[in-house]
Design an enzyme around this catalytic site. Structure first.
Site, PDB file in Angstrom:
ATOM      1  N   LYS A 157     143.228  94.361  76.741  1.00 40.39           N
ATOM      2  CA  LYS A 157     144.590  94.834  76.439  1.00 40.39           C
ATOM      3  C   LYS A 157     145.507  93.622  76.570  1.00 40.39           C
ATOM      4  CE  LYS A 157     147.496  98.834  77.527  1.00 40.39           C
ATOM      5  NZ  LYS A 157     147.644  99.369  76.184  1.00 40.39           N
TER       6      LYS A 157
HETATM    7  N1  PPE Z   1     144.395 101.926  71.939  1.00 39.10           N
HETATM    8  C1  PPE Z   1     145.472 101.131  72.010  1.00 39.10           C
HETATM    9  C2  PPE Z   1     145.629 100.077  70.973  1.00 39.10           C
HETATM   10  C3  PPE Z   1     146.404 101.310  73.021  1.00 39.10           C
HETATM   11  O1  PPE Z   1     147.455 100.511  73.083  1.00 39.10           O
HETATM   12  C4  PPE Z   1     146.211 102.342  73.979  1.00 39.10           C
HETATM   13  C5  PPE Z   1     147.218 102.555  75.067  1.00 39.10           C
HETATM   14  C6  PPE Z   1     145.068 103.158  73.877  1.00 39.10           C
HETATM   15  C7  PPE Z   1     144.181 102.920  72.851  1.00 39.10           C
HETATM   16  C8  PPE Z   1     144.765 104.226  74.882  1.00 39.10           C
HETATM   17  O2  PPE Z   1     144.443 103.677  76.132  1.00 39.10           O
HETATM   18  P1  PPE Z   1     144.702 104.451  77.498  1.00 39.10           P
HETATM   19  O3  PPE Z   1     146.168 104.463  77.724  1.00 39.10           O
HETATM   20  O4  PPE Z   1     143.957 103.682  78.511  1.00 39.10           O
HETATM   21  O5  PPE Z   1     144.148 105.825  77.328  1.00 39.10           O
HETATM   22  N2  PPE Z   1     148.548 102.191  74.724  1.00 39.10           N
HETATM   23  C9  PPE Z   1     149.520 101.910  75.751  1.00 39.10           C
HETATM   24  C10 PPE Z   1     150.731 101.203  75.202  1.00 39.10           C
HETATM   25  C11 PPE Z   1     151.671 102.025  74.405  1.00 39.10           C
HETATM   26  C12 PPE Z   1     152.938 101.271  74.133  1.00 39.10           C
HETATM   27  O6  PPE Z   1     153.658 101.642  73.194  1.00 39.10           O
HETATM   28  O7  PPE Z   1     153.259 100.329  74.844  1.00 39.10           O
HETATM   29  C13 PPE Z   1     149.878 103.154  76.537  1.00 39.10           C
HETATM   30  O8  PPE Z   1     149.628 104.263  76.071  1.00 39.10           O
HETATM   31  O9  PPE Z   1     150.403 103.010  77.627  1.00 39.10           O
END
Ligand code: PPE
Length: 311
Positions: A157
């Protein structure tokens, strides 16, 4: 955006307005940062952070993949997060830990730059709207493909990698959709701009796996556990774009978006055009887990001690 009072920066709590960086911060130029998105909920046990240890683990793994050494331990990051929430007097909030290459020598070689750490918290409502969570949102397959392991590290990330999500998000927004669905470099369905994606057909749940260069979502893992505990079959497999048009149900998971159904993809209704039964069943358990109403998933919560009364 609803501001909080204090932000944690390299070991100190500073006023929100004073949480600043130098313009020669390496990460500002080259995207050399890693971060997390975490949420804390107001539960009957107190303010509780959802799957905190898993988020901290992913932060350390993301940093390691980019050869950044975090100058704090996992426990120090956890304690700092608790303190930041407590000192801001927040009962529920979004939490944004950020680890980045700070101001140091310019140029691409980053390893001589300092590694700075910040933790910000603020109140953040439903990312794709309360109505979106209830009725579903409209998604569109993006013309931008998801970043691939050919050039970066999709499982990390990392801040710079988010230019990809930003491009997809702008495109979907300007075209009048709530969310973008990105295909991977092979043209298989990957994920949303900030969410993982689940697809339901004939009672079986499928979601793209790591070979599609997904970010390994913590809420994805929770949804898989909940779905299996409810007796559903969940498979990780490639999903072709065209399958989305045949889906009975589609939903997305993410910390910000929580569990949000899709009611339309590329202007075609998903199933009946309303969130389906399986989506509803998983969403309901998931919401209970987030808000501390579930005994079964109680150990997913890291309860923040209430601040000591002023003496
Ligand atoms: N894919 C991506 C690209 C992504 O950024 C997130 C979280 C996920 C999948 C889901 O991951 P998880 O939160 O561990 O279930 N995206 C974060 C950032 C959003 C933002 O706008 O900033 C979040 O949901 O916190």
């Amino acid at each position: 955006m609803i501001q909080a009072d204090l932000i944690w920066m390299n070991g100190e709590l500073v006023a929100w307005e004073d949480a600043k960086v130098h313009v020669l911060t390496h990460a500002l130029h080259y995207g050399t940062g890693v971060f997390e998105g975490v949420r804390a909920y107001d539960t009957k046990r107190g303010t509780a952070i959802f799957r905190h240890a898993d988020h901290i683990d992913r932060l350390f793994r993301s940093a390691a993949m980019y050869l950044m050494e975090i100058p704090y331990t996992r426990e120090e990051i956890r304690a700092a997060t608790h303190e930041t929430i407590a000192r801001n007097n927040l009962k529920s909030c979004y939490i944004r830990p950020l680890v980045y290459r700070g101001a140091g020598p310019m140029g691409l070689f980053p390893l001589d730059c300092p590694v700075d750490v910040t933790i910000a918290v603020w109140e953040w409502g439903a990312y794709l709207g309360e109505e979106g969570k209830r009725l579903g949102v409209r998604g569109k397959v993006s013309s931008f493909r998801r970043i691939s392991s050919d050039s970066v590290i999709p499982a990390a990330k990392a801040t710079g990698q988010y230019l990809n999500s930003v491009l997809a998000k702008i495109e979907s927004h300007k075209s009048g959709y709530e969310e973008a669905i990105l295909l991977d470099d092979r043209g298989m369905v990957c994920e949303g701009s900030g969410e993982n994606l689940f697809f339901v057909k004939d009672g079986v749940i499928a979601t793209p796996g790591f070979s599609s260069d997904i970010l390994g979502g913590i809420n994805r893992a929770s949804a898989i556990t909940i779905a299996r505990d409810l007796g559903y079959t969940v498979v990780e497999r490639d999903i072709a774009r065209g399958e989305l048009y045949l889906a009975d149900e589609i939903f997305m998971t993410g910390t910000a978006a929580e569990l949000t159904p899709l009611r339309e993809v590329d202007d075609r209704p998903v199933g009946s055009g309303e969130p389906g039964e399986i989506t509803r069943a998983i969403q309901s358990e998931f919401e209970d887990a987030l808000h501390g109403r579930s005994e079964r998933y109680a150990d997913w919560l890291d309860v923040v001690a209430a601040p000591a009364p002023a003496t």
